[in-house]
Design a protein around this motif. Structure first.
Motif, PDB file in Angstrom:
ATOM      1  N   ASP C  77     -29.611  -6.911  32.868  1.00  0.00           N
ATOM      2  CA  ASP C  77     -29.878  -7.333  34.244  1.00  0.00           C
ATOM      3  C   ASP C  77     -28.798  -6.828  35.198  1.00  0.00           C
ATOM      4  N   TYR C  80     -29.429  -2.806  35.659  1.00  0.00           N
ATOM      5  CA  TYR C  80     -30.603  -2.383  36.433  1.00  0.00           C
ATOM      6  C   TYR C  80     -30.723  -3.111  37.777  1.00  0.00           C
ATOM      7  N   LEU C  96     -24.850   1.046  30.305  1.00  0.00           N
ATOM      8  CA  LEU C  96     -25.916   1.783  29.622  1.00  0.00           C
ATOM      9  C   LEU C  96     -25.374   2.739  28.553  1.00  0.00           C
ATOM     10  N   SER C 100     -27.432  -0.947  22.482  1.00  0.00           N
ATOM     11  CA  SER C 100     -28.826  -0.511  22.564  1.00  0.00           C
ATOM     12  C   SER C 100     -29.506  -1.387  23.607  1.00  0.00           C
ATOM     13  N   HIS C 101     -30.706  -1.001  24.015  1.00  0.00           N
ATOM     14  CA  HIS C 101     -31.351  -1.818  25.061  1.00  0.00           C
ATOM     15  C   HIS C 101     -31.642  -3.225  24.559  1.00  0.00           C
ATOM     16  N   GLN C 102     -31.930  -3.366  23.259  1.00  0.00           N
ATOM     17  CA  GLN C 102     -32.183  -4.716  22.745  1.00  0.00           C
ATOM     18  C   GLN C 102     -30.930  -5.585  22.843  1.00  0.00           C
ATOM     19  N   LEU C 103     -29.793  -5.003  22.447  1.00  0.00           N
ATOM     20  CA  LEU C 103     -28.544  -5.770  22.499  1.00  0.00           C
ATOM     21  C   LEU C 103     -28.167  -6.078  23.942  1.00  0.00           C
ATOM     22  N   ARG C 104     -28.401  -5.112  24.834  1.00  0.00           N
ATOM     23  CA  ARG C 104     -28.071  -5.347  26.245  1.00  0.00           C
ATOM     24  C   ARG C 104     -28.950  -6.437  26.856  1.00  0.00           C
ATOM     25  N   ASN C 105     -30.159  -6.594  26.297  1.00  0.00           N
ATOM     26  CA  ASN C 105     -31.033  -7.674  26.773  1.00  0.00           C
ATOM     27  C   ASN C 105     -30.521  -9.047  26.364  1.00  0.00           C
ATOM     28  N   MET C 106     -29.684  -9.088  25.347  1.00  0.00           N
ATOM     29  CA  MET C 106     -29.166 -10.371  24.854  1.00  0.00           C
ATOM     30  C   MET C 106     -27.761 -10.632  25.375  1.00  0.00           C
ATOM     31  N   SER C 236     -25.831   8.342  20.673  1.00  0.00           N
ATOM     32  CA  SER C 236     -26.089   7.022  21.238  1.00  0.00           C
ATOM     33  C   SER C 236     -25.815   5.971  20.179  1.00  0.00           C
ATOM     34  N   TYR C 237     -25.706   4.711  20.615  1.00  0.00           N
ATOM     35  CA  TYR C 237     -25.623   3.575  19.697  1.00  0.00           C
ATOM     36  C   TYR C 237     -24.427   3.726  18.757  1.00  0.00           C
ATOM     37  N   THR C 333     -28.357   9.379  29.826  1.00  0.00           N
ATOM     38  CA  THR C 333     -29.640   9.715  29.199  1.00  0.00           C
ATOM     39  C   THR C 333     -29.673  11.170  28.762  1.00  0.00           C
TER      40      THR C 333
END
Lengths: 177, 742, 338
Positions: C77, C80, C96, C100-106, C236-237, C333
């Motif tokens: 959050d 973005y 970024l 990973s995007h999953q970890l960043r979501n948590m 990445s990662y 990216t």
């Protein structure tokens, strides 16, 4: 988020178990009630207690992405969160991605492009891709490569995964038009 | 409706199960009253256990038992009982057998509890005291201890005898290249954690859902160790979440699950953690010397390849690292040696293209180095020394379309535009490197059996106890069976991964398509012959005066080959014959008389582009073109995936993967997927797979050669060669990380 | 993982009261690092206080023209958020570049600051580690130390801080707002993390009874001239070998202000005022950038496997400064380094 410094000793060894409590998870649209102890990880709750074994355990430490599920629509690593923390939340697992017999465009594209071999990372890959597509985060193949890098595929199906997601993006795009 | 399937790109028949989460793997059978085992592993590399105190663990509510070497019941005491199809000579590791510690990460106790979390917690309360002995885990320190394994693991694993006088020819050669190549320990790291769910059936029988590459191999192992009658042990593994060789031997969790289930008389699941998977077999550390002498024009005059690899203290692990040059290149003076040295680590295991991947990495890097010394194009050097026969065996090849591989891949890649000077090609801040290499792998076939059951509704079930570790076995066997009996794909089911099915060897060596495919073809032909006999007895049978060779099956019918409009539906034939089912079992064995006069290999040519940041030395593998001559391609879709996936594995091998041993501790410290890097999606760009036309009537009845290994053989060398071309820096110890390019 | 009890806090007052009462309790937010450590028995809290329901999940404007990022705002959050991407793109970029995007979501903002080292010895309880068990020794110093610190390390500990986000926050001079029963206070970002010294078990200057409530960004976001350049073992990662957060204010090719922080090299994001001062008033060119890099690395020391990080940092710093000066920040990216 208190100070994580310092080392805790376990003190007296505990021989009794933490008390269980009832929680409700809305999994793939259905309410599931579950009596669990705090130490039950969401991933283990899904696999061991709810028989939703489509969600995979590949490392148990957030280092592979095989355990990816959607919580309230967002992809997360279910191995790094307690089930009890999600009382009341909506959880979507691979078992809930298709609509009945109709596969999700990402699932269909994964089959068509042979975007997997052993299939073990596949549910995580698909949940990750579906979440990213729903959030509008994928525009280019470079976006796919970078944002799908949290899902390791040891069989090395990456080029096919990228092709599958590109196809799904196009079908979503055409559906929107 | 067409029923010609072999050679057609076909989506996996198990695809739907895999994309919906319905495919069940070993740890996913939630049987009633299941207990959970959690493994405790050793903290030291060598020594013995002086005390195990499990009292705290046992006191935890819900803990059923803590198994150790002290309290386990009787198990087999002879080495033979622990041997399996992929064992190397020696004394196989016996879990929980005694107090000896042979490697760091060795299982020393199993805590079994009513719930997974309880077992995990209680495992942390098992206190172990050790008498530590000094260890050695560094291969470079024990070079002098290398020895030629006395007992060979199998025929063909020993170095071929020297030809000519390689030493002398090397000394005299105009161009000499002599260097050492170091490949570190690598772990297979399949995505699925090794696991077994042992179901105690209540009548003394045990069913084990297990992760392996050979259900019958594991069945025999468990029956032998625990003294079960063979029929009382059933091992099931319909889905295997990757293996790459790690499932060729029974892993210790199946032993632990069976032990606990037998003693507790209940069903038990034992799953390894990712960290614990670094206590399983691995690709050994290999130190290879390659010395090549060549004439002014690059013609090879001497080739010497000496390998030293590590093994454990208890088994002489062996793989064929050397010898490859003798099959691949024309040279009259060749000498090979292969030695192993013992370390305080567990025994290595076959990992994707065992021997071939390490050996060809060194050979093909050395050939590249030689090309620069000779001053010729690396591809030209290979073509100049192209072997028309296998000099090791003195035999012609059953087929060898390697020239076509070189040509087609080079053309697709645009190799002709390469500027030879290292560092001479660039794209802004990045140096471009173009490198190439050759791949080779044996085309093998083993004996195997298959069963086919055809029912009068036109459904066919075929089975054999092999495995599908992601290779596409389910799909290609279905294609073979469907085409042989002319049935729609959806009416054919292939079953595997169950020890009760007809005999099959372990799934490995790229032999499954040839091995089980030949058995499937044979058993379906047998069913066809039965149908034909039945059809001949039909009234006014159009087949009455024909031979079986005169008919073909397609679209659910038996038809005349020379008049395909004349045919009878299979169901009708069976109804007339009064049969509701037709069942056949057949065993297919290699036709040795036919095969033996020939050398049988799969070949490949690999061309790689890397882009290396000139300053930071970060490497991107931007393009791979790989052309494979692998005989008949049964399913271009799954075949391509196998080669492509192996090429991704080669990116890991060349640039990322290393199981780093802390020599002070004798312990692998990169024991997780954050520290042991395997390629991620962002590491991979374009990979182009070409299958070159190759007809082979010798290798097996299907003309297939197998594709599981070939994609990784030579590919790491092509990447390393491209990195040299970009940077002018030759890194001979894998993986090539940024620090090695400064 | 040991047994623990679980409670949810609904208010900040309740949270700080509870934590003050029980020294063996811990807050849990995203959990991405805490659960990880608990599974390895590195951390064994007797109680977890779930703070996810506190209202610390907003990004708001501050009175001084900056932004306040609530401690519970997830990394995604933040990365973005339109205000962040417009005004603080360096922060978005650094986030970024991590995980990973999953970890960043948590993972949350506060949790990111408090994540612990990824030193493989710290994580493996069979080995000696002063950070995990003071006084047992450091296995890394004579062991496998490729990922370890080259700056600010001690004989007791050579671990690095793993965060990417914190490297950007260091450059942005963020302020960490914390509170406890004893009251609230603000900790300048540079003072938040500690060097290991002789007490490597203590990562930060946050007190055991304190909670992070927000991370505040000052008005200046260096949106025009910045870059986050991360060098790692795969594209990445992966954690950084070396990462550089660079931010410049330019006036006609002359540097008005320069800020540089390094990740992957020390127990905390590494900044050096002298190195930055060297650039002040100088033309934005490679020679000056190299001088700044030399100054930043002064006193750097390798332990064997990680010696290369010194040279790598000396190459990465001018590169990031060049990207910043050109107004062409590194894409997270597209992997080609500009």
């Amino acid at each position: 988020m208190n100070n994580k410094s310092g080392v805790e000793t376990a003190g007296n060894v505990s021989t009794s178990l933490p008390p269980k409590s009832w929680i409700t998870l809305k999994i793939n649209g259905a309410e599931r009630h579950l009596e669990i102890a705090p130490w039950t990880i969401l991933l283990d709750a899904l696999r061991n207690l709810l028989d939703l074994t489509g969600t995979k355990k590949g490392c148990d430490h957030g280092q592979c992405g095989a355990c990816t599920v959607l919580i309230d629509g967002k992809p997360i690593n279910s191995c790094l969160t307690l089930a009890i923390m999600h009382d009341g939340a909506e959880v979507t697992t691979i078992e809930g991605i298709a609509k009945g017999d109709a596969l999700h465009p990402v699932q269909q594209a994964f089959i068509e492009h042979d975007a997997f071999q052993c299939g073990y990372c596949t549910p995580g890959q698909i949940c990750s891709a579906v979440g990213l597509l729903n959030a509008g985060k994928l525009r280019t193949p470079d976006d796919i490569r970078e944002l799908m890098s949290g899902n390791i595929c040891r069989c090395g199906a990456y080029p096919n995964i990228v092709a599958a997601i590109e196809q799904a993006m196009q079908s979503e795009g055409s559906a929107a038009q | 409706m067409t029923t010609n399937y072999m050679g057609k790109a076909t989506s996996r028949v198990d695809g739907r199960a895999k994309v919906t989460g319905a495919a069940k793997y070993a740890a996913e059978y939630n049987v009633p009253n299941l207990a959970y085992g959690y493994i405790v592993t050793s903290a030291i590399a060598r020594g013995r256990i002086t005390k195990i105190d499990a009292s705290e663990a046992l006191a935890v509510e819900g803990v059923l038992q803590v198994f150790t070497h002290e309290n386990r019941h009787k198990i087999a005491e002879d080495d033979q009982s622990y041997e399996d199809e992929a064992a190397s000579p020696g004394s196989p590791f016996r879990p929980l057998y005694d107090n000896q510690i042979k490697f760091s990460g060795q299982p020393v106790a199993l805590v079994v509890a009513e719930e997974f979390e309880i077992a995990r917690y209680a495992a942390s309360l098992v206190h172990i005291e050790y008498k530590v002995e000094s260890h050695e885990t560094d291969l470079s320190k024990v070079r002098a201890n290398g020895y030629e394994p006395k007992i060979k693991r199998m025929e063909g694993f020993e170095p071929v005898k020297p030809r000519g006088n390689a030493e002398k020819a090397f000394q005299r050669a105009v161009h000499q290249h002599d260097a050492e190549y170091d490949l570190p320990i690598e772990h297979h790291n399949p995505m699925e954690l090794f696991a077994s769910t042992a179901v105690w059936e209540g009548n003394g029988k045990i069913t084990i859902y297990d992760k392996n590459q050979g259900a019958q191999n594991c069945q025999r192992y468990i029956a032998n160790i625990f003294g079960f009658p063979m029929d009382d042990v059933r091992v099931i593994s319909p889905f295997v979440g990757g293996a790459f060789g790690s499932g060729l031997r029974p892993q210790y969790q199946i032993f632990l699950a069976a032990l606990a289930a037998r003693e507790l008389k209940c069903s038990v699941r034992v799953s390894l953690t990712r960290q614990q998977m670094f206590g399983l077999g691995y690709r050994p550390n290999t130190l290879q010397r390659v010395a090549i002498g060549a004439a002014k024009d690059g013609a090879l005059e001497a080739f010497m390849h000496d390998a030293l690899a590590n093994t454990s203290r208890y088994e002489d692990y062996q793989e064929m690292v050397v010898n490859w040059a003798g099959s691949l290149y024309q040279c009259d003076n060749m000498k090979f040696s292969y030695n192993i040295a013992q370390l305080d680590l567990c025994t290595p295991m076959d990992m994707r293209a065992p021997g071939g991947a390490p050996g060809m990495y060194a050979i093909e890097c050395a050939m590249d180095e030689l090309a620069y010394k000779v001053g010729c194009d690396p591809l030209e050097l290979r073509l100049k020394n192209y072997s028309e026969k296998d000099q090791n065996e003195g035999k012609p090849f059953s087929s060898k379309e390697l020239r076509a591989c070189y040509r087609q891949a080079a053309e697709k890649f645009g190799w002709a535009n390469r500027k030879p000077q290292p560092g001479s090609m660039r794209d802004g801040s990045e140096l471009i490197g173009w490198g190439m290499a050759t791949g080779i792998w044996e085309a093998m076939q083993q004996p195997a059996s298959a069963r086919a059951v055809l029912t009068s509704d036109g459904k066919l079930e075929v089975s054999s106890a092999t495995a599908d570790i992601g290779t596409g076995t389910y799909t290609i066997m279905t294609q073979i069976a469907a085409e042989t009996l002319g049935l729609p794909l959806q009416d054919v089911t292939f079953k595997l991964g169950d020890s009760t099915l007809p005999q099959s060897p372990i799934e490995g060596g790229s032999w499954t398509a040839a091995t089980n495919g030949s058995a499937v073809k044979k058993v379906c032909d047998a069913v066809g012959a039965k149908l034909f006999a039945m059809a001949q007895k039909m009234e006014a049978s159009p087949f009455a005066n024909l031979k079986f060779e005169d008919v073909a099956f397609s679209e659910g019918q038996m038809r005349l080959k020379n008049d395909s409009d004349r045919g009878v539906a299979i169901g009708e034939i069976m109804r007339h014959g009064g049969a509701t089912t037709l069942a056949e079992e057949a065993t297919s064995s290699p036709d040795e008389a036919k095969q033996e006069p020939y050398a049988r290999y799969t070949h490949s040519a690999i061309f790689v582009e890397v882009k290396v940041d000139e300053e930071l030395r970060t490497i991107r593998v931007t393009r791979i073109v790989i052309a494979v001559a692998g005989g008949r391609i049964l399913n271009p879709k799954t075949a391509r995936s196998q080669v492509l996936g192996a090429a991704v594995g080669a990116i890991g091998m060349a640039l990322e993967e290393e199981s780093v041993v802390d020599q002070n501790l004798g312990r692998i410290m990169t024991h997780n997927l954050a520290d042991y890097h395997v390629p991620v999606n962002a590491d991979v760009y374009d990979i182009d797979v070409i299958f070159v036309e190759e007809h082979d009537t010798i290798v097996n009845p299907l003309g297939v050669k197998g594709l599981g290994e070939i994609g990784i053989v030579g590919t790491a060398a092509a990447i390393a060669n491209a990195v040299f071309h970009a940077t002018g820096k030759r890194v001979r110890d894998m993986p090539i990380t940024v620090d090695k390019l400064f | 993982m040991n047994p623990f009890s679980y409670t949810r806090s609904g208010t900040l007052e309740n949270a700080v009261t509870e934590i003050a009462r029980d020294r063996r309790a811990k807050f849990i937010a995203g959990g991405t690092n805490l659960i990880d450590l608990m599974k390895e028995n590195v951390t064994r809290p007797s109680r977890l206080i779930d703070i996810n329901h506190l209202s610390l999940n907003k990004i708001e404007e501050t009175d001084n023209g900056g932004l306040r990022i609530g401690a519970l705002v997830t990394n995604s959050d933040v990365a973005y958020h339109p205000q962040i991407t417009r005004r603080y793109p360096l922060l978005a970029s650094a986030i970024l570049a991590g995980a990973s995007h999953q970890l960043r979501n948590m993972a949350t903002t506060g949790g990111n600051l408090l994540q612990r080292t990824r030193c493989s010895y710290f994580y493996d309880i069979t080995t000696a580690c002063n950070k995990r068990e003071p006084g047992t020794g450091c296995s890394a110093i004579n062991g496998f130390n490729r990922m370890h610190a080259i700056l600010g390390a001690s004989e007791e500990c050579i671990a690095t801080h793993p965060s990417d986000m914190c490297v950007a926050l260091m450059v942005l001079d963020a302020v960490v707002q914390v509170t406890s029963n004893r009251g609230a206070r603000a900790i300048p970002f540079a003072e938040f993390h500690r060097l290991p010294g002789d007490a490597p078990q203590i990562d930060t200057n946050l007190q055991p009874d304190e909670i992070i409530t927000s991370v505040d960004l000052p008005g200046e976001g260096f949106a025009g001239n910045h870059s986050y350049l991360k060098v790692r073992d795969r594209a990445s990662y992966a954690f950084a070998l070396v990462s550089v957060a660079a931010a410049l204010t330019l006036e006609g090719g002359v540097i008005k202000e320069a800020r540089i922080a390094l990740g992957g090299v020390a127990h905390k994001p590494w900044r050096n005022a002298e190195a930055e001062a060297l650039l002040k008033g100088k033309p934005a060119g490679q020679d000056n950038f190299r001088k700044a890099a030399e100054a930043l690395l002064s006193g750097a020391r390798g332990f064997g496997h990680n010696n290369f990080k010194i040279e790598l940092a000396k190459r990465a710093i001018p590169r990031a400064l060049k990207q910043a000066a050109a107004g062409t920040p590194q894409s997270q990216t597209i992997k080609k380094v500009l």
